[in-house]
Structures are given as structure tokens and as C-alpha cells.
Design a protein around this motif. Structure first.
Motif, PDB file in Angstrom:
ATOM      1  N   PRO A   1     -27.475  59.532  -8.982  1.00  0.00           N
ATOM      2  CA  PRO A   1     -27.794  58.330  -9.769  1.00  0.00           C
ATOM      3  C   PRO A   1     -26.614  57.368  -9.941  1.00  0.00           C
ATOM      4  N   GLY A   2     -25.457  57.858 -10.311  1.00  0.00           N
ATOM      5  CA  GLY A   2     -24.355  56.928 -10.602  1.00  0.00           C
ATOM      6  C   GLY A   2     -23.584  56.421  -9.405  1.00  0.00           C
ATOM      7  N   THR A   3     -24.023  56.741  -8.210  1.00  0.00           N
ATOM      8  CA  THR A   3     -23.263  56.375  -7.008  1.00  0.00           C
ATOM      9  C   THR A   3     -23.778  55.079  -6.403  1.00  0.00           C
ATOM     10  N   THR A   4     -22.863  54.152  -6.112  1.00  0.00           N
ATOM     11  CA  THR A   4     -23.273  52.943  -5.383  1.00  0.00           C
ATOM     12  C   THR A   4     -22.784  53.037  -3.943  1.00  0.00           C
ATOM     13  N   ILE A   5     -23.631  52.594  -3.038  1.00  0.00           N
ATOM     14  CA  ILE A   5     -23.333  52.668  -1.601  1.00  0.00           C
ATOM     15  C   ILE A   5     -23.123  51.259  -1.068  1.00  0.00           C
ATOM     16  N   THR A   6     -22.015  51.029  -0.385  1.00  0.00           N
ATOM     17  CA  THR A   6     -21.783  49.758   0.296  1.00  0.00           C
ATOM     18  C   THR A   6     -21.674  50.014   1.785  1.00  0.00           C
ATOM     19  N   GLY A   7     -22.408  49.272   2.567  1.00  0.00           N
ATOM     20  CA  GLY A   7     -22.335  49.439   4.019  1.00  0.00           C
ATOM     21  C   GLY A   7     -21.307  48.503   4.633  1.00  0.00           C
ATOM     22  N   LEU A   8     -20.634  48.985   5.674  1.00  0.00           N
ATOM     23  CA  LEU A   8     -19.707  48.135   6.433  1.00  0.00           C
ATOM     24  C   LEU A   8     -20.138  48.141   7.892  1.00  0.00           C
ATOM     25  N   THR A   9     -20.094  46.984   8.513  1.00  0.00           N
ATOM     26  CA  THR A   9     -20.317  46.903   9.960  1.00  0.00           C
ATOM     27  C   THR A   9     -19.044  46.359  10.585  1.00  0.00           C
TER      28      THR A   9
END
Lengths: 238, 238, 238, 238, 238, 238
Positions: free
Chosen positions: B28-36
Motif C-alpha cells: 500500500p505505501g509504495t509508489t512506483i515510478t517508471g523510467l524509460t
């Protein structure tokens, strides 16, 4: 999520310590229940103790009726892991393998600092069977028995001396090689420039990970359900 | 907790898919950011692609200025992992090793089902360097390229055929051997009586575990900080 | 026969030194051309440098349009070898593997004396992937950086001290573990009763051998030609 | 440069064939002299033959008084190599190891195609001792005896069938696993899309390489000079 | 039961000593016959000696016409074992492997204490081929030649010093690494708290075991009967 | 000489069969006493059974007060061996390792034919810990449970089919992979051209060998005496 953490010996104060370590590591929604085998060795230091402990832990697990989501086996280098995988439908994580798995992510080689030298063989075999022995640079004994770990000043000193030998052998990460060392990572961390992995904490996180992903033990091979048959779990009274 | 997940190729739709898989796995408390990566191969299938990808991913990571707590490298069998460990102060988890670590907890032997046969060597080397190759029974190709995975019916069929070969070689657990397969575990799970581990999901859980325990890469050996020196990260314009 | 020898870093004086070493080793009819990558690290000491170097070297090779018969990759323990094998139709020989191949013919166990201890992991992995790690008794660092090797008196002293440690570990033959050490075999040879193999020289001879026998890289497996696809080799200008 | 090539059996026509193969591989300035042991087995296929051959070859070498610069031992998988290294001051290259060294440079895994299945054990042990067994995917027999190789149509057919099995086991490069197969690489090359390495040719190139670089066997360990002592090299006449 | 014990060198006093050791170990009904090769080295210390010895021992065995039930090869680390298995229909036990097999039953790791350091490689290879190298912690030289072992005070001292090094490397059991050491186990046993295994005695017991169970060498693979062919066992007189 | 042979399960008819096999193998002066654990599994097929069996067998051994000279543990691939070595002052030989030790003397590779496929992992681990796994070509299941072995026609057929698979994997010698198969070697011997080793018989001969040579378990490392401490060997009655 409900995780059962079993001590592998009959010493209740050690179960309490292990439960404390497990709770420190657990995520907010995780509840930790400790189990102490009703029989077995007072502490496990050697093969005889380990085999006795394995049967006692399995007997304890098969009698535990509260529902739970995963089991942590808190005996470093002790036997029983594969039997628990056969027995239970929930994931089983052993602190030996757990510490090694996380240690592999933190450096190229890790070292285990354990109690008595005599337990090195069991630990090596356990890491090998778990598939994570390759990057283990050394298993080093402190010369302290499991129940001597309480006196923390002596323990810290012995740990640091053993850690030095592990480093000389190539270790870049250290593993606490006994469930009774849980919590020690903070006391030795200041004096060492290496990450120190506690198996109890590591196993809790891996158990949470497996449960979180809906994964459990494969039944497609060696860990199939035990066959139905007569089993006597205790010596008949004479 | 903030986890950055980097695709290892330049295909943005694949980054999106990976981010979706990572978010499904995250606590729940985790945010995911994607990188390309802004440069590199459109997809990585082979050594040349992998080495190109490694430099591009490292260049992307060193330019990423938002704060974060851990990095997941989402290229199965691709290079760069150890360089990211040198570069960054936060834990780095690669999906190749992550899937293998969790698979080892679920069965005695695991198998990897990947894209083209040509990538098997890289995967084997990556598992070896990570210290988890021992219990890998087989790395099996489906014959599908990375960007062919979209057509899911063909993919499922090819996956199941390859899974059969892995099982014959002794696998009791399967690993999705490509970041682009993330999510496939649900589609193939019904047809297989084995756990299927997705590397993206596994890496997110292991990254959360390390951050949760306050552990990060050892600086005491091979993953010391890069030395200060002149480095040109791209071809000078002519 | 025309052999291209690529430095793996951007320091031109080092390319010159390597070319000198290669020419000393070459047969009468062999011409040596040196290449210096137009980008990458000033020197390679660690994983980050190595991955950056790999992409830069591959970019340099794919842009090199003069005809030639074989390539020598002159970065000890650096990445890129397998990518060059995919890219090129001519034989590719890396100085790491080359030195080990010849060393195996000269004694039962060999040792590598290299620059900084931090590069040991890469060298071990490179020897393993090349299939010649088994008889390596030790990889020992001198504590000198790649660009510190010029001061030869210090270098010789550090080399001899490290050689002693390799011998204690069982080495009967020594390998110069850095392209920048080429030529050093003569300076240390007098003080050591062991053969000393220079990777640059060894690679030139192995490249000549392959070309002489009409042998080149197999396309039948992992080193198949790179697939046609979009690849961006450089960061887009902003 | 003068290279002596010793057959390991007493069949002179085979020596001639081996010399032909060696001359085809040799550089312009290299002269090849063939030796045939005056005693030993007519052909070597099995351990008994191999040990008999080893003594006969060493006896032949110690009696050979013409000066030369290197020795090639032309018995695939036969014993004696390390004894010749002790005995002689010049480099010694065995065709088994030589083929494997070059094969490792051409593909990720190689396979050996040899005569009778019964010789596989010796070949595996010889590759292991030489430090190049790791990347050997398979040693496969053709079912043909050493002296049956002459009938080339049968030989080619049997070789191609065995090659197929080696490829299925992962081989990307093939090695001719018998000195008597020298020259066959051209006949089978057309039908196979893999490089084929002839040990005789490979050993000549490696011997030239060592001599060219001024390298010879280390005396610093296992290959020290034989101790002075009484040795009887042949059965006393009764 | 009739066991033939062959010395591997031509020194008759050593044959007598070996026979004495064998008789001490033999069961009541077992008769021991000693063989001394009529040719070969005076003592075997190194590869050249070992290969010469192998042919001489095989020649001696094929000429031995008295009936017997098993053969013990009494050269520690010497070659010839597999050839004798092909040649003879009775079981063949080599003292190197025999000592290791029993040592494995007595402790987790064993060490070999041998004569000169130069013989270590042969011993390691022999243990590897026999399949019992894994638990060997170290092969340590005493610095004494085979024929220097007679002076027992010097021998005992050198043995104890070498034993210390083996123990430091992890050995829990020691193996006498030379046929000429037979009997020494009693002299050093008092000073060491470890079991000491004599290969001659061990081989006699294993030979008795195989004969007692009616087991002999498999003909189904590498140890098939030698093929009929011309073999010259001795140098033609000139 | 008095040898105690312990069954590892509670089925008395199986103990009788094992004792019969042991007596057939024993030397004239050897007496065999069978032990059946008073608790534990009816048969051991899997990890849970094996760990339960280990504790029961150790409990049985520590309660056995008649004097004896050696112990044979008659559970193929079952746990407990190292614990018995700690517990007892006499030599301990396990049928798993015993069969493998003798098999190594008879061929280059051996195969194990066992009951259910699920027991393969335990057998592999047991051979590995014993130091004799290297030359094991395959562990093959017959698909028959331990207590199904009685119907000998079915057993022979299943054994021969499994033996074929072991041979295809390279086995030249077979091992009976269950104590309950003792005696089967004669029934299958006629149909197979390979030696077949029965672990019970092999262990008796090895136990006789150790006792005959005055050798027993080393106390100098992992098999030191168990530490004095509180141990509860059975569940407290409620």
C-alpha cells in the motif's frame, strides 16, 4: 497477514527474543505469533540437536490449529525446512536461506558469523540445499554457545573478531548465524562498514513477499503432500 | 516508500506494462515510478543489445534527480546491475535475480521460460553472478521476440510448451524470463500446477524488504563508489 | 593479416602503449591498428566504467569502416566481448581470456595480478564466462589504479608483492591483469621464476591463430547476428 | 621455428596424416617433424592403450636428440602431457586442450566428436585437468575405431550424426576428437553451420604462439624437472 | 581370498613394507602377494615417473599368471588404475581412492599428507577422477621424498607439521599420502586427535569387501575389455 | 564383531528383510542385530518422514544398551547419519553413502534406482553431504512405494525400466536405492550387464572394514560429542 515464527528449541526466552526481532521487521498489517516446541533440545548446536529439533518443530506445526498465512523457521542451519514445505499449504521460509537471499542482493560475497564452529557443516549444507551457497565466502564461529549470546558485550566482541575473519575471506556482507543473535545487527553495525543481515527479519520480509504475491510451495515435485500412512510422533509410554 | 523501476529498452509501452506489473505487486505505501532510457535498443535480445542497454540505463539513472528509496532493473538477463550498485546509495534489485531468489523458496529446482533461445547465455551468466544459478534446472526459449509478446494467445501457447520442457528438466517452479511477460503468470497459472514467479513483482517485494530493513548495498568491496574521473557518456557530436 | 586492437578507455597514450605491445607480439605479416573509443571512461576500474566502456567500444567498432581480419579487445576484465562477437564477422579475442588460455598451457594453476582489488569480481566473472576460470588460483590487486601504472618502479614493486600472494595461493604462472601493464612482463620476469603472460600479446597470437586456420565465431547459438531493430547509440541532444 | 609432432601410437600412416595436418596449419617459417613411438599400441582406444602410449611417447621424446622449439602431442584424450612438460624445456601442447582452447573463443559451448564411446571418460578427464572442461557441452562417440577413420564417406556420415547430438546438447562449435580426423573439418564443414576445430592444427598454432612470445612451461610447481633417479624404461630382456 | 598388491616402483624394500601393511590389514582368510614391477622408476614423484610407472605396472599385471581375486594398486596418486580395470576381470582398488572413501566415513572433511609438494596435482586429479575429491580439504606436502621416509623420526616430525596445515584447512581426518608411509598411522596417531587412514590398509579392506559381495568392474562403459590389437610393451632392442 | 543395523521405519517385516540382507553380506565372525524404531513413520518417503525417522532412530540408538562395534543406518537417503556420528563412539555407516562408495570403485559413473520420484532430492543431498555425489549420473524413481516392493515381479519390471533410464544417463553401475530392495540385486543381475550394489550389504562391509582397521569417527570437528544439555525426546504426555 499472520506469520507464525517457530523457535527450534525449547527455550521460551529465546522464542520471545525471536518474536521481538520478527515484530521489528514486520510490515504494519502483519501479526507475528511465536511457537515454542513442547519437546526437543534446549538449544540446537550440532547435528543430533538439529535432527531432534526438526521432528519436534514439525510435530509442533502439525498440531498448531490457528489459521496463518506463512511460517518462519527460526533455527539457523537447523533441519526440518523441506518437511514443513511438504506438511503445510502456506509458504515456509527458513532464516538460514532468508538471510543468504538478501545478503546476495547487497554484495558480491557474504559471510556467516555463527555460534560454535561445530555448526558450520550444517549451515553449509543448508545453504547448499537452498541454492544460495555459491556466494558464501565463509562461515565463521564465534566460539559462543547459543545460550551464551545473552551477555551482549562478550557477544559483540566475539562477533567483531569473527567478522574480521569473514571479511578476510572476501565477505562484503555479514549474516547473523543464529536466531538468538536477532537484534545484534544494530549493536555491531556501528563498528562495521558492512551491511549485517538478520535471518529472522529477512525471513519475515520474504514470507510477506510470498504471501503478498499469492505464491506458495510447489506441489509438483519433491514437496508434494506427505503420503497418508501410519506415523507415530512420540515414544510409546512404557 | 518510493521505488523507481527502469525499463531496459526504449519502448514506452513496455515501460507502462512493467509499471503496471510493479504497482500490482507493491505494498500500500509504495509508489512506483517508471523510467524509460532516452537511448539504447528498442528491445534487448542478445549481448549487443544488452551492453548498449546497460550504458543507457546507467546514464538514465545518474540523470534521474527525484529522490527515491530503491531501484528495480527490469531487464531479464540484461547487464548493468553491478554498475547501478556502485552508482547509487539505495538498494538495487534486478528482476532476473529477484525471480530466482523467490523461486528457490518455492521448490527444489526452478526453470526460466524466456523469449528467444539466443538470450539463454546471458540469463545463465546473470544468475551465476547473482549466486542463484545452482537450483536452476533449465532456461528455455519460447521462440518469441520481446515485442511479439503482446499477442497473448500465441504467447500463452508458446509459454506452456516451453514450460513443459522446463518441467521435464526438473523444474518445480517457473520464472517469467522477460519483463514484457509481467502479468502472464495469471494467464498461465490455471494451466500449470506450478507456481509462476514474475521478476518485476519479485523485485518490487525484495526492494521493499531491503528498504524496510534499512539495508543497502555494501561499499566494502566490489560495489564501492565509482572513482572520480572523466567519463564521456555519449558520442561527441561531430 | 590486419588486426584491430581496441583500447577500452579514452586515454590515447594508453592506446599507444597497447599498440606497442601488440606489435611486439605480432607475426611479420601482421599489421596492428589501434582504436580509441571516442567516448566512455578515461580508465575502467569498476562495473560502472566497464559497462560504459562496453557500449562505447561496440559503438566504435560498428563505426570502424576499414577492413580487418580480427579484433583484440584490450580491456582486462571489461565487458563487451560477446556483443562484439555478435556484431562482427571476424574473430574477436579479449585479452582476459587470451592470457588465461595461454597460462593454462604453462602450469597447473595461474594467478592474475591486477590493479585495484575492486576489479577482481569482474575478472572472475569474465574468466568464468570464457570457460577458463577453473585453474585460476587467485586474482590479486596491486592497489594501483590503471593510470598510476606509468611510474614503473612503484608498479614493479607492487606487482612483485602481489605476485607473491598469487604464488602462495598456488599460482605457477602469472597473468598481467591490465592492458596498461603490457610490456611489464620483461621488467618483472627477471625477479620471478614464473612465466608471465601479457594479455595483449596473447590475444594477438590467438587472433592470428584463428585467422590462420580460417576459423571465426559460430553463428549457431548465442552469438547469432544482432536482430535488425531500432537502436539509439547516443543520448539525444536536448 | 621447429615443432615436433608426436603420434601417440605406432601406426606410421597415421603419423604421416598428422604431419600433413600440422603442415597445413603451420606458419611459413615453421618446420614440422613427425615422431612415431617405437613401441606402444597400434592405436589408442581406452585407458590401457593410453597409459601404454604415454610411457612410449615419453620414452620417444627423451630419446629424440634433434633440437626443436616446441612439441605437439597428437593423441586426443591420451595421457602423458604433464610428463612431457616435466621432461622438456620447450613448450608442450596437447591436441585435446588445444582444440578446446580455440573452441572456447568461437562459441559459448563446444562439443567433441570422437571415435568410440569408451574414450569419453579420458577426454573428459583430460579437458578437466587442462582447465577447459567447463564449456564443453558434450563428448559424443561416432562408433568408429581410430583405424576405421580412413573410409571417409562412412566417417563423414558418422561424424554428422554425432555432431547433431552434440548440437542438441548445446554445442555451438565442434572439435574433432581424434588425431586421425585431421583434415575432416573441410569435408564436414560444408554440411554444418558451425566452426569445426582440428586439434592438430590448433596445437600447432598454440605452440607457435608460445614460442613466438618466448613462453615455456613453469618450473615453479607441479611441472618441475624430474628428479634424478634410476628409471628403467623398458622390460629387461630375459 | 587372494589379493595381489603391486608396488608402483622398482624398489623391492618398499614392496616388502607395503606387503607388511597389507597383511596387517587383511582378514584371516586373505593371502597377500606383493608384486614389484620389473621396470619403471625407482620411486614415483611426479608426472613422468607416474606415467612410466603406469605402463610398467600394467605390463607386470598382464604377465602375472597366478590366479587371484583382487588387485590393490599401491601408488598414491599414481596413474594406471583405469587401465587395470580394463585389463583384469577381478576388482581393482587403488590406495588413493581407498583412503579417501574410508576417510569420508569418518569426518566431514579429510586432508592428505604426502611427500613432495610437486605430487599434489596428481593426487588432486586422481581423487577427482575417482569421484571423492569434494570433501578433501587439502593435500599437503611434507617435503620428504618417497625414499626418505625410512628415517622415521624426521618423517614423524614432518608429518605432524603438515598435518597441522591440513587441520587448519578444515581436515578432520588424515590420509597417509604415500604407500611408503604405511604403518605410520600408529606412530602419529598418539600425537594427533584425528583418525589417520592408510591407503594400503584401506584398499585391502575395500578389495575384500568387493570380492566378498561378488562385485567386480563394470564392462558396460569406459572399462570395457581392451580391444584386440597389436601392442608393443617394450622398446625394440636396437 | 557386532554390528547393529537399524531400520529407519517402524515396519518390523522390513527390519527382518534388512537383517537378512546384512547377514548375507557379513563376514563369518560378524553378528548382526536388527533394530526397529519404536516410533516414527511406517515407511519413509519424503522429507517429513525422513526428519521424523531421524529423531526416532537417534532416540532408539541412544536407548540401545547392548554393546556393539558399529552401526549401519538402513534408510536410503534418510536423515540422521551425522547425528549418530556425534552420539556414538563406534563407526556409523549409512547405506546411501556405502552403496555409492563401492559403486565408485566399479565404474566411472553410477546410477541410483529408488522408489518414488519424490525422494530423489533427499538422495541427492545425502550423496552430496557424504562427498560422493560427483560420479552419480542419475537418481531414477521406479514409481513404487517402499511397502509395494514386496510383489517382486512388479518390482523387477519397474527396476529394469528405471535402470534403462539410468544407463542412458551414463550409469555403468547401479545402486539399489531403498533398504527394502535388499536382495533384489540377484533377481535383476541376470537381466542387466552391470554390477548392482545393495546399500545394506555395502554398509556391512564398510563397517567391518572400519572396525577391522580400528578406525572410528573423528571428534576433531563437526562430529564432536553432543554438548550436555536438556533434551526432551518425546512429546510430554498431556
Amino acid at each position: 497477514m499472520r506469520i507464525v515464527v517457530t523457535n527450534c528449541n525449547t527455550t521460551r526466552t529465546m522464542t520471545e527474543e525471536i518474536v521481538r526481532g520478527a515484530r521489528d521487521a514486520a510490515a504494519p498489517g502483519t501479526t507475528i505469533t511465536g511457537l515454542t516446541p513442547a519437546w526437543g533440545p534446549q538449544s540446537a548446536e550440532g547435528w543430533l540437536d538439529s535432527y531432534l529439533s526438526a521432528a519436534a518443530v514439525l510435530d509442533t506445526l502439525r498440531g498448531h490449529e490457528e489459521p496463518y498465512d506463512a511460517v518462519v523457521l527460526a533455527g539457523f542451519g537447523e533441519h526440518g525446512r523441506e518437511g514443513a514445505r511438504e506438511l503445510l499449504d502456506v509458504p515456509v521460509v527458513d532464516i538460514t536461506e532468508a538471510a543468504a537471499h538478501l545478503a546476495c542482493l547487497l554484495g558480491r560475497r557474504y559471510g556467516v558469523v555463527t555460534t560454535l564452529d561445530r555448526t558450520r557443516g550444517q549451515i553449509e549444507d543448508s545453504l547448499h540445499a537452498a541454492g544460495v551457497a555459491q556466494n558464501c565466502a565463509a562461515v565463521v564461529g564465534t566460539g559462543l554457545g547459543v545460550l551464551d549470546l545473552a551477555d551482549s558485550e562478550v557477544t559483540v566482541r566475539a562477533f567483531l573478531a569473527a567478522a574480521e575473519r569473514a571479511r578476510d575471506a572476501g565477505a562484503e556482507v555479514l549474516v547473523l548465524g543464529c536466531a538468538g543473535m536477532t537484534g545484534l545487527q544494530e549493536k555491531v553495525g556501528a563498528a562495521l562498514d558492512m551491511p549485517v543481515v538478520d535471518g529472522v527479519a529477512a525471513a519475515v520480509k520474504l514470507a510477506e513477499s510470498l504471501v503478498g504475491l499469492g505464491l506458495t510451495t510447489s506441489r509438483a515435485g519433491g514437496y508434494a503432500k506427505p503420503l497418508p500412512k501410519a506415523r507415530t510422533w512420540t515414544r510409546p509410554s512404557e
